[in-house]
Design a protein around this motif. Structure first.
Motif, PDB file in Angstrom:
ATOM      1  N   SER A  78      -3.759   0.939  13.070  1.00 16.79           N
ATOM      2  CA  SER A  78      -3.703   0.247  12.012  1.00 16.79           C
ATOM      3  C   SER A  78      -3.294   1.388  10.866  1.00 16.79           C
ATOM      4  CB  SER A  78      -4.832   0.210  12.051  1.00 16.79           C
ATOM      5  OG  SER A  78      -6.277   0.896  11.705  1.00 16.79           O
ATOM      6  N   PHE A  79      -2.800   1.526  10.014  1.00 14.52           N
ATOM      7  CA  PHE A  79      -2.653   2.218   9.121  1.00 14.52           C
ATOM      8  C   PHE A  79      -3.369   1.787   7.529  1.00 14.52           C
ATOM      9  CE2 PHE A  79       1.398   2.364  11.780  1.00 14.52           C
ATOM     10  CZ  PHE A  79       1.502   3.411  11.701  1.00 14.52           C
ATOM     11  N   VAL A  80      -3.499   2.666   7.120  1.00 11.30           N
ATOM     12  CA  VAL A  80      -4.460   2.809   5.564  1.00 11.30           C
ATOM     13  C   VAL A  80      -2.562   2.298   4.403  1.00 11.30           C
ATOM     14  CG1 VAL A  80      -5.469   3.576   3.323  1.00 11.30           C
ATOM     15  CG2 VAL A  80      -6.045   3.520   5.877  1.00 11.30           C
ATOM     16  N   LEU A  81      -2.295   1.346   3.896  1.00 11.00           N
ATOM     17  CA  LEU A  81      -1.410   1.338   2.438  1.00 11.00           C
ATOM     18  C   LEU A  81      -1.977   0.493   1.800  1.00 11.00           C
ATOM     19  CD1 LEU A  81       1.431   0.805   2.319  1.00 11.00           C
ATOM     20  CD2 LEU A  81       0.948  -1.655   2.848  1.00 11.00           C
ATOM     21  N   THR A  82      -2.056   1.523   0.197  1.00 10.06           N
ATOM     22  CA  THR A  82      -2.792   1.431  -0.743  1.00 10.06           C
ATOM     23  C   THR A  82      -1.679   0.586  -1.588  1.00 10.06           C
ATOM     24  OG1 THR A  82      -2.836   3.239  -1.023  1.00 10.06           O
ATOM     25  CG2 THR A  82      -4.633   2.707  -0.082  1.00 10.06           C
ATOM     26  N   ASP A  83      -1.962   0.429  -2.905  1.00  4.96           N
ATOM     27  CA  ASP A  83      -0.594   0.276  -3.991  1.00  4.96           C
ATOM     28  C   ASP A  83      -0.854   1.558  -4.972  1.00  4.96           C
ATOM     29  OD1 ASP A  83      -2.850  -0.192  -5.578  1.00  4.96           O
ATOM     30  OD2 ASP A  83      -2.197  -2.008  -6.173  1.00  4.96           O
ATOM     31  N   GLY A  84       0.459   1.658  -5.502  1.00  6.64           N
ATOM     32  CA  GLY A  84       0.252   2.822  -6.677  1.00  6.64           C
ATOM     33  C   GLY A  84      -0.900   2.527  -7.541  1.00  6.64           C
ATOM     34  N   ASN A  85      -2.269   1.667  -7.780  1.00  5.62           N
ATOM     35  CA  ASN A  85      -3.736   1.669  -8.692  1.00  5.62           C
ATOM     36  C   ASN A  85      -4.872   2.226  -7.156  1.00  5.62           C
ATOM     37  OD1 ASN A  85      -2.623   0.881 -10.698  1.00  5.62           O
ATOM     38  ND2 ASN A  85      -2.532  -1.425 -10.182  1.00  5.62           N
ATOM     39  N   GLY A  86      -4.369   2.534  -6.291  1.00  2.01           N
ATOM     40  CA  GLY A  86      -5.596   2.529  -4.998  1.00  2.01           C
ATOM     41  C   GLY A  86      -6.133   1.592  -4.507  1.00  2.01           C
ATOM     42  N   ASP A  87      -5.778   0.385  -4.893  1.00  3.18           N
ATOM     43  CA  ASP A  87      -5.876  -1.017  -3.759  1.00  3.18           C
ATOM     44  C   ASP A  87      -5.380  -1.735  -2.314  1.00  3.18           C
ATOM     45  OD1 ASP A  87      -7.362  -1.655  -6.405  1.00  3.18           O
ATOM     46  OD2 ASP A  87      -5.472  -2.910  -7.218  1.00  3.18           O
ATOM     47  N   THR A  88      -6.570  -1.417  -1.715  1.00  7.24           N
ATOM     48  CA  THR A  88      -5.684  -1.249  -0.920  1.00  7.24           C
ATOM     49  C   THR A  88      -5.110  -2.336   0.138  1.00  7.24           C
ATOM     50  OG1 THR A  88      -7.993  -0.105   0.483  1.00  7.24           O
ATOM     51  CG2 THR A  88      -7.167  -1.744   1.963  1.00  7.24           C
ATOM     52  N   ILE A  89      -4.224  -2.570   0.756  1.00 13.27           N
ATOM     53  CA  ILE A  89      -2.994  -3.447   0.886  1.00 13.27           C
ATOM     54  C   ILE A  89      -3.202  -3.751   2.530  1.00 13.27           C
ATOM     55  CG2 ILE A  89      -0.858  -4.417   1.217  1.00 13.27           C
ATOM     56  CD1 ILE A  89      -0.185  -2.793  -1.168  1.00 13.27           C
ATOM     57  N   ALA A  90      -3.312  -2.264   3.283  1.00  9.26           N
ATOM     58  CA  ALA A  90      -4.161  -2.867   4.777  1.00  9.26           C
ATOM     59  C   ALA A  90      -4.741  -1.680   5.033  1.00  9.26           C
ATOM     60  CB  ALA A  90      -2.784  -2.956   5.551  1.00  9.26           C
ATOM     61  N   ASN A  91      -5.524  -2.051   6.173  1.00 10.71           N
ATOM     62  CA  ASN A  91      -6.368  -0.814   6.790  1.00 10.71           C
ATOM     63  C   ASN A  91      -6.556  -1.636   7.808  1.00 10.71           C
ATOM     64  OD1 ASN A  91      -8.391  -2.618   6.462  1.00 10.71           O
ATOM     65  ND2 ASN A  91      -9.331  -1.549   4.378  1.00 10.71           N
ATOM     66  N   GLY A  92      -6.244  -2.114   8.324  1.00 12.02           N
ATOM     67  CA  GLY A  92      -6.763  -2.749   9.936  1.00 12.02           C
ATOM     68  C   GLY A  92      -8.056  -3.751  10.292  1.00 12.02           C
ATOM     69  N   ASP A  93      -8.405  -4.311   8.900  1.00 15.34           N
ATOM     70  CA  ASP A  93      -9.237  -5.276   8.910  1.00 15.34           C
ATOM     71  C   ASP A  93      -8.753  -6.262   8.978  1.00 15.34           C
ATOM     72  OD1 ASP A  93      -8.065  -5.522   6.324  1.00 15.34           O
ATOM     73  OD2 ASP A  93     -10.058  -5.278   4.880  1.00 15.34           O
ATOM     74  N   GLY A  94      -7.207  -6.964   9.075  1.00 11.50           N
ATOM     75  CA  GLY A  94      -7.147  -8.276   9.420  1.00 11.50           C
ATOM     76  C   GLY A  94      -6.456  -8.783   8.770  1.00 11.50           C
ATOM     77  N   ARG A  95      -7.378  -8.419   7.101  1.00  9.38           N
ATOM     78  CA  ARG A  95      -6.621  -9.077   5.571  1.00  9.38           C
ATOM     79  C   ARG A  95      -4.476  -9.392   6.100  1.00  9.38           C
ATOM     80  NH1 ARG A  95      -9.061  -5.867   0.929  1.00  9.38           N
ATOM     81  NH2 ARG A  95      -9.029  -4.143   2.547  1.00  9.38           N
ATOM     82  N   LEU A  96      -3.922  -8.098   6.300  1.00  5.10           N
ATOM     83  CA  LEU A  96      -2.790  -8.176   5.577  1.00  5.10           C
ATOM     84  C   LEU A  96      -1.883  -9.159   7.076  1.00  5.10           C
ATOM     85  CD1 LEU A  96      -0.188  -7.261   5.169  1.00  5.10           C
ATOM     86  CD2 LEU A  96      -0.299  -5.078   5.579  1.00  5.10           C
ATOM     87  N   GLU A  97      -2.425  -8.960   8.339  1.00  5.38           N
ATOM     88  CA  GLU A  97      -2.166  -9.833   9.416  1.00  5.38           C
ATOM     89  C   GLU A  97      -1.978 -11.333   9.428  1.00  5.38           C
ATOM     90  OE1 GLU A  97      -3.594 -10.877  13.974  1.00  5.38           O
ATOM     91  OE2 GLU A  97      -5.315  -9.456  12.491  1.00  5.38           O
ATOM     92  N   ALA A  98      -3.175 -11.733   8.200  1.00  6.79           N
ATOM     93  CA  ALA A  98      -3.740 -13.197   7.726  1.00  6.79           C
ATOM     94  C   ALA A  98      -2.807 -13.217   6.942  1.00  6.79           C
ATOM     95  CB  ALA A  98      -4.984 -13.265   7.495  1.00  6.79           C
ATOM     96  N   ALA A  99      -2.576 -12.615   6.005  1.00  3.77           N
ATOM     97  CA  ALA A  99      -1.328 -13.280   4.585  1.00  3.77           C
ATOM     98  C   ALA A  99      -0.108 -12.940   5.140  1.00  3.77           C
ATOM     99  CB  ALA A  99      -2.093 -12.016   3.800  1.00  3.77           C
ATOM    100  N   ALA A 100       0.364 -12.281   6.258  1.00  5.69           N
ATOM    101  CA  ALA A 100       1.158 -12.389   6.714  1.00  5.69           C
ATOM    102  C   ALA A 100       1.245 -13.733   7.496  1.00  5.69           C
ATOM    103  CB  ALA A 100       1.881 -10.750   7.519  1.00  5.69           C
ATOM    104  N   TRP A 101       0.930 -14.392   7.806  1.00  5.51           N
ATOM    105  CA  TRP A 101       0.930 -15.952   9.180  1.00  5.51           C
ATOM    106  C   TRP A 101       1.887 -16.060   7.390  1.00  5.51           C
ATOM    107  CZ3 TRP A 101       2.052 -17.282  12.929  1.00  5.51           C
ATOM    108  CH2 TRP A 101       1.622 -18.901  13.209  1.00  5.51           C
TER     109      TRP A 101
END
Length: 108
Positions: A78-101
């Motif tokens: 899993s990777f930690v992906l943040t935007d320019g404001n430091g907000d987390t986009i991905a961190n291995g918790d499944g949020r990005l997986e669900a959003a991608a689906w």
């Protein structure tokens, strides 16, 4: 930008790429190759259906890999992906997986 917005932006980019490949005056290498292939309309539809599937599978797999739900280059992390404001986009918790689906496979 959260996971949903990131996945939606990736979907938008996928859609933009597909449109640019279909536009013979768009200047992409894919469009140029297709223009010189002299495909029938039926063949062109089949090729674009395949390109559509390839782009969807590629973007979706990359998003899952960032969230740790798929391998990237044969390694699954899993990777930690943040935007320019430091907000987390991905961190291995499944949020990005669900959003991608939702972005790539839901009917909405």
């Amino acid at each position: 930008m959260g996971a949903k917005e990131f996945a939606a932006a990736c979907r938008e980019e996928r859609d933009t790429l597909l449109s640019s490949f279909a536009d013979v005056s768009g200047g992409t290498a894919v469009a140029a190759h297709l223009a010189t292939a002299n495909l029938t309309e039926s063949q062109r539809k089949q090729v674009f259906a395949a390109i559509d599937a390839v782009l969807t599978d590629t973007f979706y797999t990359l998003l899952l890999a960032l969230d740790g739900a798929a391998a990237l280059g044969g390694k699954q992390h899993s990777f930690v992906l943040t935007d320019g404001n430091g907000d987390t986009i991905a961190n291995g918790d499944g949020r990005l997986e669900a959003a991608a689906w939702d972005a790539f496979h839901s009917d909405s």
